[in-house]
Structure formats: structure tokens, C-alpha cells
Design a protein around this motif. Sequence first.
Motif, mmCIF file in Angstrom:
data_model
loop_
_atom_site.group_PDB
_atom_site.id
_atom_site.type_symbol
_atom_site.label_atom_id
_atom_site.label_comp_id
_atom_site.label_asym_id
_atom_site.label_seq_id
_atom_site.Cartn_x
_atom_site.Cartn_y
_atom_site.Cartn_z
ATOM 1 N N ASP A 181 -4.324 16.400 33.474
ATOM 2 C CA ASP A 181 -5.117 16.705 32.281
ATOM 3 C C ASP A 181 -4.266 18.010 31.955
ATOM 4 N N LEU A 182 -3.099 18.399 32.340
ATOM 5 C CA LEU A 182 -2.579 19.452 31.861
ATOM 6 C C LEU A 182 -1.840 19.366 30.411
ATOM 7 N N LYS A 183 -1.790 20.205 29.392
ATOM 8 C CA LYS A 183 -1.178 20.206 28.105
ATOM 9 C C LYS A 183 -0.456 21.384 27.914
ATOM 10 N N PRO A 184 0.554 21.383 27.165
ATOM 11 C CA PRO A 184 1.666 22.514 26.812
ATOM 12 C C PRO A 184 0.631 23.710 26.478
ATOM 13 N N GLY A 185 1.029 24.927 26.805
ATOM 14 C CA GLY A 185 0.195 25.989 26.642
ATOM 15 C C GLY A 185 0.183 26.889 27.746
ATOM 16 N N VAL A 186 -0.961 27.391 27.946
ATOM 17 C CA VAL A 186 -1.326 28.196 29.254
ATOM 18 C C VAL A 186 -2.555 27.533 29.877
ATOM 19 N N VAL A 187 -2.575 27.350 31.270
ATOM 20 C CA VAL A 187 -3.433 26.895 31.587
ATOM 21 C C VAL A 187 -4.416 27.747 32.667
ATOM 22 N N SER A 188 -5.625 28.137 32.560
ATOM 23 C CA SER A 188 -6.259 28.927 32.888
ATOM 24 C C SER A 188 -6.376 28.924 34.455
ATOM 25 N N CYS A 189 -6.344 27.949 35.098
ATOM 26 C CA CYS A 189 -6.533 27.814 36.600
ATOM 27 C C CYS A 189 -6.125 26.325 37.090
ATOM 28 N N VAL A 190 -5.269 26.254 38.085
ATOM 29 C CA VAL A 190 -5.106 25.069 38.830
ATOM 30 C C VAL A 190 -5.117 25.369 40.240
ATOM 31 N N HIS A 191 -5.773 23.994 40.985
ATOM 32 C CA HIS A 191 -5.929 24.394 42.148
ATOM 33 C C HIS A 191 -4.952 23.224 42.842
ATOM 34 N N VAL A 192 -4.001 23.858 43.358
ATOM 35 C CA VAL A 192 -2.812 22.693 43.961
ATOM 36 C C VAL A 192 -2.197 23.273 45.298
ATOM 37 N N LYS A 193 -1.609 22.355 45.727
ATOM 38 C CA LYS A 193 -0.656 22.405 47.277
ATOM 39 C C LYS A 193 0.622 22.257 46.609
ATOM 40 N N PHE A 194 1.354 23.199 47.513
ATOM 41 C CA PHE A 194 2.827 23.434 47.426
ATOM 42 C C PHE A 194 3.465 22.458 48.151
ATOM 43 N N ILE A 195 3.715 21.134 47.722
ATOM 44 C CA ILE A 195 4.236 19.958 48.603
ATOM 45 C C ILE A 195 5.759 19.736 48.801
ATOM 46 N N GLU A 196 6.384 20.435 48.064
ATOM 47 C CA GLU A 196 8.127 20.240 48.241
ATOM 48 C C GLU A 196 8.748 21.255 47.512
ATOM 49 N N GLU A 197 9.646 21.950 48.254
ATOM 50 C CA GLU A 197 10.399 22.935 47.854
ATOM 51 C C GLU A 197 11.851 22.400 47.342
ATOM 52 N N TRP A 198 12.232 22.773 46.201
ATOM 53 C CA TRP A 198 13.619 22.551 46.021
ATOM 54 C C TRP A 198 14.816 23.290 45.845
ATOM 55 N N GLU A 199 16.053 22.757 46.025
ATOM 56 C CA GLU A 199 17.113 23.669 45.797
ATOM 57 C C GLU A 199 17.375 24.259 44.520
ATOM 58 N N LEU A 200 17.626 25.667 44.669
ATOM 59 C CA LEU A 200 17.737 26.443 43.606
ATOM 60 C C LEU A 200 19.043 26.052 42.794
#
Lengths: 533, 190
Positions: A181-200
Motif C-alpha cells: 500500500d506504499l505511496k510516494p511521500g513519507v510512510v509513518s511506519c512499516v514493519h519489515v524484514k531485511f531479506i537481501e543486502e545488495w552490493e553498493l
Amino acid sequence: MDAQQIQQITDRISQNLVSKGVSPDKQSISEKLNLYINEFGVVPFEAERKVLSDQYKQHKIPEEAKPAAGSSTGDLVHIADIQPNDWVTVEVKVVSLQTPNSPSIAQSGIFADSTGAVRFVVFSKASELPKLELEKWYRIESAVVDSFKGVPNLKLHSGSHVTEIKDDRCLVPSEPTKLSDLKPGVVSCVHVKFIEEWELRSDRMMQSGLVADESGRTKFVLWQDPEKEKLVPGAVYNIFYASVDEYNGRLSLTLNSAVWIQDEDAEISVSVSSGSSAPKEPLPVSSIRDLKVGYASLRVKFVEEWESKSERMMQSGLVGDETGRIKFVLWQDDSKERLELGRVYEITNAKVDEFNGRLSISLNPATYSADEPDADIAVGKRLDEVSGTIVQVSKGSGLVRRCPVEGCNRVLSRQNFCPVHEIQNSFNYDLRIKGVVDNGQRAYNVLMNREVTEALSGMTMDQAIEMASNSPLGLEEIQAVLTERLCGRYVKCLGNEFDGRILVKSAEFIRLDPKVTAELMNRAGASAGGDGI
Amino acid sequence: MSYEREPAKRVFAAELREASKTIKDTEDEKSPVYLLLPTGERCNRVLIAGTITQKDKVGDQNILYRARVSDPTGIFYINASSYQPEAMHQLAKIDTANPSFVVVVGKPNAYTTPDGKTLISVRAESILVVNQETRDLWIQDAARSTLDRVDALSSESPSADILLARETYHLSPDHWKKMVSDALSRIMQL
């Protein structure tokens, strides 16, 4: 409106002027009223107001000031309710401050209240405003809501008024927003798991990768910031006040504005498949025009083969039916056969994917076989008809320069830069309209080629080139002229829908048919018994 | 994530003036605010046409133009500020010493006065001078759309928006039909 009523209004206006010590020109007043009311369909009270006000101007009588409608400050609004271009008063907490990226901005960051969060900037010119401090609450009066790409943004300028709120308030964070449900702007709170780290990919980046919740996954980025700590892969977080940015139709989270708390005992079951699973039954054949993300069966002709861009790709190109064309791809698979150009295929249960707003099909999960060798399809020949109002002539309309490289023809930027062939010294002009035709039920994106644009606007490309070279605005002049000539007008377009845009083959203005008025009159009068009692 | 542009509702001034209820689908700050029309449809974009009778420029830092546009049923209050530069430039060019027909595409804005009255204005996305034929086509278009909405308003299986409109607004379908026929009578060729 008959002469007697016009006369009555004329008399009223005349009396008013006499009371101000002016002798009125009744003839001209009555002509003016007639023009507004009878020629231009203005409601009588408005015509009266207008003519009187013109008379006041003419005789230099000061008007009584009336409060203007539709703008005010003072009423407290919630962040969730602010609309672009409002002047608002809000009571907010500063939940994030960032280093401004321009000398004209004194402070930037994020405000929050119990209903949501919004980015803000304080202009340097507004030097009399107090410096906002992190975690403090403020009452802000007369801030302007600006919108950038549809995202509201609060601007504090020299007319704004800021007072610190001393009483102890607590900010109740809202329920987490689902990633889907994300929309551009600021999102007050998300509850997420960090599933994949990418190369910088750059030194400025501190961390990037994917976070996910039950509803989906989103890319995130954290730019270098000595104050911030990296996230731990595999951990679950509550992230507050992340910025949501859109790029090419995809959303990503930027964490520099955010604060996050690791949620030690939560586990998120991240869905691994992206959407629907393969159907067990063969699906009925759909038209390309009606495809949606998921699975579909098609009857199509293989019309264009593309060079493979990677080792893993067996074949790619375009297939088409009467309603349009679509990109297909076939990944390396020993059990699959390559398609033969020009043949018509029955394809059962292909996967339909979306990337950056474009649909394409993958043949790997599908079964397909060629029709009779002499079967044929008139690809994209069935025309859609759309009638409505041109409600927008978009950016990129008008005179464009195209890349002269054989087979490229891409539109060049203002600096004559082609996304593929870089800076070009020569170019081919083209005239086109990218716009929106709206029939009241749906808004259709349309693309009109040179021929259609010339026919509708009555301006040839040569005239456009001359106009642009003589105007200080250059090419922008042409977009403005096309807007003036075409926006708001009723047109009927014939064309093909491709990639969510109608490629218009021909278009004409809709003419007024008095019979329609009579039919509508009957409809309105059918049961109209005056005002309901 | 494909974005659907909101279609522009065709609505007469006398109907838009009566609208007062706004709807948000979710508490989510990003969900658009719709204005519920008295005939039972929600809108957050409108297409209107009429005669421009006045424009005023206010402010010097943040310029705002206000204009009044009259259709056969009443007045629309239009504004365009430096945040909509295109519409502002278009409006700045229009001469209001003499009447001319305009078409406006824009976003309706509801503002509640301290004494509880709701005023509706339209924030222009574009405003352009057109000929009489285009204005007459719009009257037909708005008449048709309004009658379609009025028909749905008395339907046996009403949508949630229609139920809300029935609760909120108390003007009969006949009232709107009369408004439509008044508007059409302006362009009847006798």
C-alpha cells in the motif's frame, strides 16, 4: 431573458450608481447585461454583479471589500487531510531533520502528527522563524502545502508563524503500512524484514537491499550518514518515517529520514513467489489488450525478433494479435523450441509480468504450438474508438528532436542527448501530442503522431519550426500553442492501445448536434414536475 | 503499480455548489480526498465550462489568481497559483474586460468556513478560452452525465456512495432534472 427583466436589473444598477452620486449610462448598462446574460449564458445575479463592478471601476468608486472564498488559515488540520496548495495550520512533532541540499533552504525534515507524516522545508529567507529542534512539538500557522510529483510537502516561508508547544504530548505511531500500500511521500511506519543486502554501487551509499513484509517487498537505500547504523540482514524492524520515492513507476524506501527499532521477537513470513501460482487448467484465450499480470492464453503472430541481450535468453521479441502487440521472452530451456518468425501460435498459460508499468509475457511455463502454416493475423488492425475531451497536453508534446541514427529515432533531450547514442550534432524534427482524452468515466493516455497533430491543430510542422525559432520560449512555445488550440476540446480518436497508451491513427473534432440537445431535454423533462415538494 | 488518472466529472455549478461531504477511503495520509457530489458520485477532478466574468490577482510572493466562471446554473470559483504555473499563465493571459467562454480542468476543493458553511472552489490544472460550440458541447456532456448520475441515484441496488449521498443531501432527483433542463434550454435552437 427578456427585455423587461434586463430593464429591471438596469434600473437597480442605475439606482445604485445614483446613490453614489454618478449619473448612469442606461443604454450601455443594458447592452452589457444583454451580452453577458443572453449571448454568454451568465446567470443574471453574476451579470448584475459584474456590470455594477465594471461601472464602479469606470467611475472610480471604491468597492466594499468582501472576504474571499476558499482560503483561510487558522483552522487546525491533520496532516492526513492536507491538500496541495492549501494554506494550513498544523500542530506537529519534528521527527526527523536532514541536512538541506540548497543554500536557499534553512531546514528540512519530516513533521508528524497522529494522522501521518509529511516532509517540510523552511526557507532561508524566513530568517525570523525559530530554528526547529528534533523531537519538539510546534504549532505552525500559514504554511503552504506544495506538491512535488503528487506528494504533499509543507513549506515554511516568511509569512508563516511558528510557536513551540510546551505541553507534553506523545505521538502515537500509526499502524504499520503494508508495503503493497506504499505511496510516494513519507510512510509513518512499516514493519519489515531485511531479506537481501545488495552490493553498493556508489561511495555515497551506506547500505541498500530489499525489505519485505507479508504483502510484498521493496528496495531500500541508506545514504552515508555517520549518525546512522546499518541494518542487520535477516532482522525484523519497525521503521518510522522513511521517505518513499518513485522512480520509473517503482517505489523505494530511503531510510536517512527514518528511525528504526529492531523487533527481536517478531518473525515475518515473507512470500517468496511474486503473486499468482500457475493455473492447473488451460486458460481461455485472451486478447493482448485485456492482459493483466498473472497467467493467460493467447493466439498471436510472432512479428518481430530481437537480439538476445544475455546468455540465459533463448529468444525474445514481439508477438501480436488484432488488439495489439506485446513483448515476449523465452529463457534457456532444452525442452523448449524457438518460435518461427511470421507464424501464428496458440500459447497456453504464459506468465504475464509487469516491469516499470509495461506488461510482457514469458513462454517458459507455457505450452505453445504453431497454427497451420498459412494462418495469419492482422496484427493491431482493430481500432479502438475513444471520444472525449482533451484534458491535458502533456510535457513532451509539440516539436521534438529525434536521434538521426539509423533505426533509433528516440527523442533527444534539450541538449540533443540521445539515451543510447549520446550527444547528437544533427537531428530530425517531429511533431506530436502526448496527452489525455477523458470521457468522464476514464482518462486515456493518447499519443498523436505528426499527421494527426497537424490535422487537429491546423499547424504544419514547418510552421511549428518557424514559430519555435522566432519565439523566446523556443520549443516550449509549441506545446503552449497546442494546449491553447486543443485542450478542453471534444475529439473522437481512432487508434490502438499499446502499453497503456492509445496510438492515435486519426482524430477529428466532435461537432455540435442540436438533436442531442432535444433528446437530453426529453430525458430531463420526462418526469420533471418542477422542484420536488 | 500502474497509476490510474482520475477521470474528470462533468458537473454544473448549481450541483457543485451544494456538495459538502468529502470522503477518504483509508486513514492513510496518501489516499486521495474525494468530494461527494449530491447526485451520488465521488470526484476529485472536474471538467467545467462557462463564461469567465472576473479574475483577480492576489499576493506578490505566492501569486494566486482567482476567477469566476458562470455556467447557466450558477458560479464556479476558480483559482490558480504559482504552484500550477501552466494554469496560472493561461489565466493571466485571459482578458476579462469582455466575456469569453472557457473550459477548466481542475481539482475541487472544499473549504469549511468558521460558521460551518462549505465553499467549493476549483484549483485549475488548465483553463482555456474556447468557442461557443465547445461550451455547448460541454452543456450537453454535463447534462448527460448529470442525468446518468440522477438515474443511478434512485437505483434499486445503490452503491455505498449513493447511500451516503442520499443520507447527506436532500435534494430530489426532480430538482436536478430541472437544473439540467434549465441549462439545456440555454442552447436549444428554437
